[in-house]
Write an enzyme that holds these catalytic residues in place. Structure first.
Site, PDB file in Angstrom:
ATOM      1  N   LYS A  56       3.051   0.860  -1.620  1.00 60.22           N
ATOM      2  CA  LYS A  56       2.231   0.393  -0.483  1.00 60.22           C
ATOM      3  C   LYS A  56       1.288  -0.705  -0.927  1.00 60.22           C
ATOM      4  O   LYS A  56       1.037  -1.666  -0.184  1.00 60.22           O
ATOM      5  CB  LYS A  56       1.448   1.567   0.120  1.00 60.22           C
ATOM      6  CG  LYS A  56       2.310   2.483   0.973  1.00 60.22           C
ATOM      7  CD  LYS A  56       1.617   3.804   1.288  1.00 60.22           C
ATOM      8  CE  LYS A  56       2.626   4.788   1.865  1.00 60.22           C
ATOM      9  NZ  LYS A  56       2.150   6.168   1.883  1.00 60.22           N
ATOM     10  N   GLN A  67      -2.546   9.982   1.718  1.00 59.10           N
ATOM     11  CA  GLN A  67      -1.182  10.285   1.286  1.00 59.10           C
ATOM     12  C   GLN A  67      -0.924  11.783   1.341  1.00 59.10           C
ATOM     13  O   GLN A  67      -1.704  12.579   0.820  1.00 59.10           O
ATOM     14  CB  GLN A  67      -0.967   9.735  -0.140  1.00 59.10           C
ATOM     15  CG  GLN A  67       0.430   9.909  -0.671  1.00 59.10           C
ATOM     16  CD  GLN A  67       1.489   9.119   0.097  1.00 59.10           C
ATOM     17  OE1 GLN A  67       1.232   8.008   0.572  1.00 59.10           O
ATOM     18  NE2 GLN A  67       2.667   9.691   0.250  1.00 59.10           N
ATOM     19  N   ASP A 100      -1.190   5.740  10.308  1.00 58.59           N
ATOM     20  CA  ASP A 100      -0.023   6.628  10.192  1.00 58.59           C
ATOM     21  C   ASP A 100       0.366   7.212  11.557  1.00 58.59           C
ATOM     22  O   ASP A 100       1.454   7.759  11.705  1.00 58.59           O
ATOM     23  CB  ASP A 100      -0.362   7.814   9.269  1.00 58.59           C
ATOM     24  CG  ASP A 100       0.172   7.664   7.852  1.00 58.59           C
ATOM     25  OD1 ASP A 100       1.225   7.038   7.684  1.00 58.59           O
ATOM     26  OD2 ASP A 100      -0.485   8.189   6.929  1.00 58.59           O
TER      27      ASP A 100
HETATM   28  N1  GUN Z   1       3.995  11.288   2.689  1.00 58.23           N
HETATM   29  C1  GUN Z   1       5.303  11.079   2.961  1.00 58.23           C
HETATM   30  N2  GUN Z   1       5.435  10.216   3.964  1.00 58.23           N
HETATM   31  C2  GUN Z   1       4.200   9.848   4.353  1.00 58.23           C
HETATM   32  C3  GUN Z   1       3.693   8.971   5.333  1.00 58.23           C
HETATM   33  O1  GUN Z   1       4.429   8.342   6.103  1.00 58.23           O
HETATM   34  N3  GUN Z   1       2.332   8.879   5.401  1.00 58.23           N
HETATM   35  C4  GUN Z   1       1.508   9.581   4.585  1.00 58.23           C
HETATM   36  N4  GUN Z   1       0.198   9.435   4.745  1.00 58.23           N
HETATM   37  N5  GUN Z   1       1.937  10.412   3.658  1.00 58.23           N
HETATM   38  C5  GUN Z   1       3.283  10.537   3.543  1.00 58.23           C
END
Ligand code: GUN
Length: 281
Positions: free
Chosen positions: A50, A94, A117
């Site tokens: 990211k 996350q 998200d």
């Molecule tokens: N863990 C796995 N996929 C995601 C996601 O799309 N967003 C977040 N915040 N954590 C994740």
């Protein structure tokens, strides 16, 4: 005959390149705060990816790494600070969080306008009503990939394997809103193979190596593999038996290089939208 391999990596690169120009046109670069608690190696890789995406788009990324012993109160205090910080446009915590933390309460603490998200209940509710503030990243990435390859879900039968809050449920909703007929399958579905064979568009987000075999796929189907598993050989793979299914389907996504990069591109898009929304306030 062999299926067209849907190149998520290439489309994500296109999207990020276009976003770079849109971000540069704002009065300041958008800013994403990424919160990582603990030292789960897979999460560390996701977060690093990211950060790279942000750099490619001209989005500033603020990393907040907290030790695995962080308390709920400490994490909530950080989110409160980020909510109030005028320089922060988007907040991503996350997942998964260490088991002692209450993920639901954490997600509810994020200001909905900064919830890139789209996990906050307010944003989930808006999506259900067909008035999304932000589109959830993985489902939005899948729809963008379908569109790129000229595949319109309208009137199609879509079968989604998996009912998670992150993928299965919101994807089913987006497909429904795109006029598809949607079946959601899960671990308690009797005769999964039979359900899958009915799919014009089959999406697997179960996280089970080898779950989708060629006999479960209707000839000419579109097969989307959302999973990120480690195979017996330690290599990254999805749920779909790629080699055999590619002989039967018309379109298929690879793992890696399919849905994963599209998810991250949509996160960048949401972060841009968050910054744009705050700029025009
Ligand atoms: N863990 C796995 N996929 C995601 C996601 O799309 N967003 C977040 N915040 N954590 C994740």
């Amino acid at each position: 005959m062999s299926a067209v391999v849907m190149d998520g990596k290439a489309l994500a690169a296109e999207i990020k390149q276009a976003l770079r120009k849109r971000c540069a046109a704002l009065s300041r670069p958008p800013r994403l705060a990424v919160v990582l608690v603990g030292d789960d190696p897979a999460s560390a890789v996701y977060v690093r990816n990211k950060e790279q995406d942000c750099a490619q788009c001209g989005i500033s990324c603020a990393d907040h790494r907290l030790p695995s012993g962080t308390s709920q109160a400490e994490l909530l205090a950080l989110i409160d600070t980020l909510n109030r910080d005028e320089a922060v446009d988007g907040i991503l915590v996350q997942m998964p969080l260490p088991a002692h933390l209450d993920a639901g309460q954490v997600l509810r603490a994020i200001a909905p306008a900064k919830d890139v998200d789209a996990f906050h209940p307010e944003n989930v509710g808006l999506l259900h009503l067909g008035q999304p503030r932000y589109l959830p990243c993985t489902p939005a990435g899948i729809l963008a990939l379908l569109k790129k390859y000229g595949i319109d879900p309208a009137g199609k039968h879509c079968v989604v394997v998996g009912r998670s809050n992150i993928v299965g449920k919101p994807l089913a909703l987006l497909l429904l809103q795109a006029d598809a007929t949607v079946t959601v399958c899960h671990s308690k579905t009797p005769d999964l193979a039979d359900q899958c064979r009915r799919a014009d568009i089959l999406v697997s987000a179960a996280g089970q190596v080898g779950l989708i075999t060629a006999d479960m796929v209707r000839p000419h189907a579109v097969v989307i593999d959302v999973a990120m598993n480690r195979g017996a050989d330690g290599r990254l793979c999805g749920d779909v038996d790629f080699g055999a299914v590619a002989q039967r389907a018309d379109y298929i996504t690879p793992v890696p290089g399919g849905v994963g990069p599209m998810t991250r591109a949509m996160l960048m898009e949401n972060t841009y939208q968050a910054a744009l929304g705050r700029e025009s306030r």
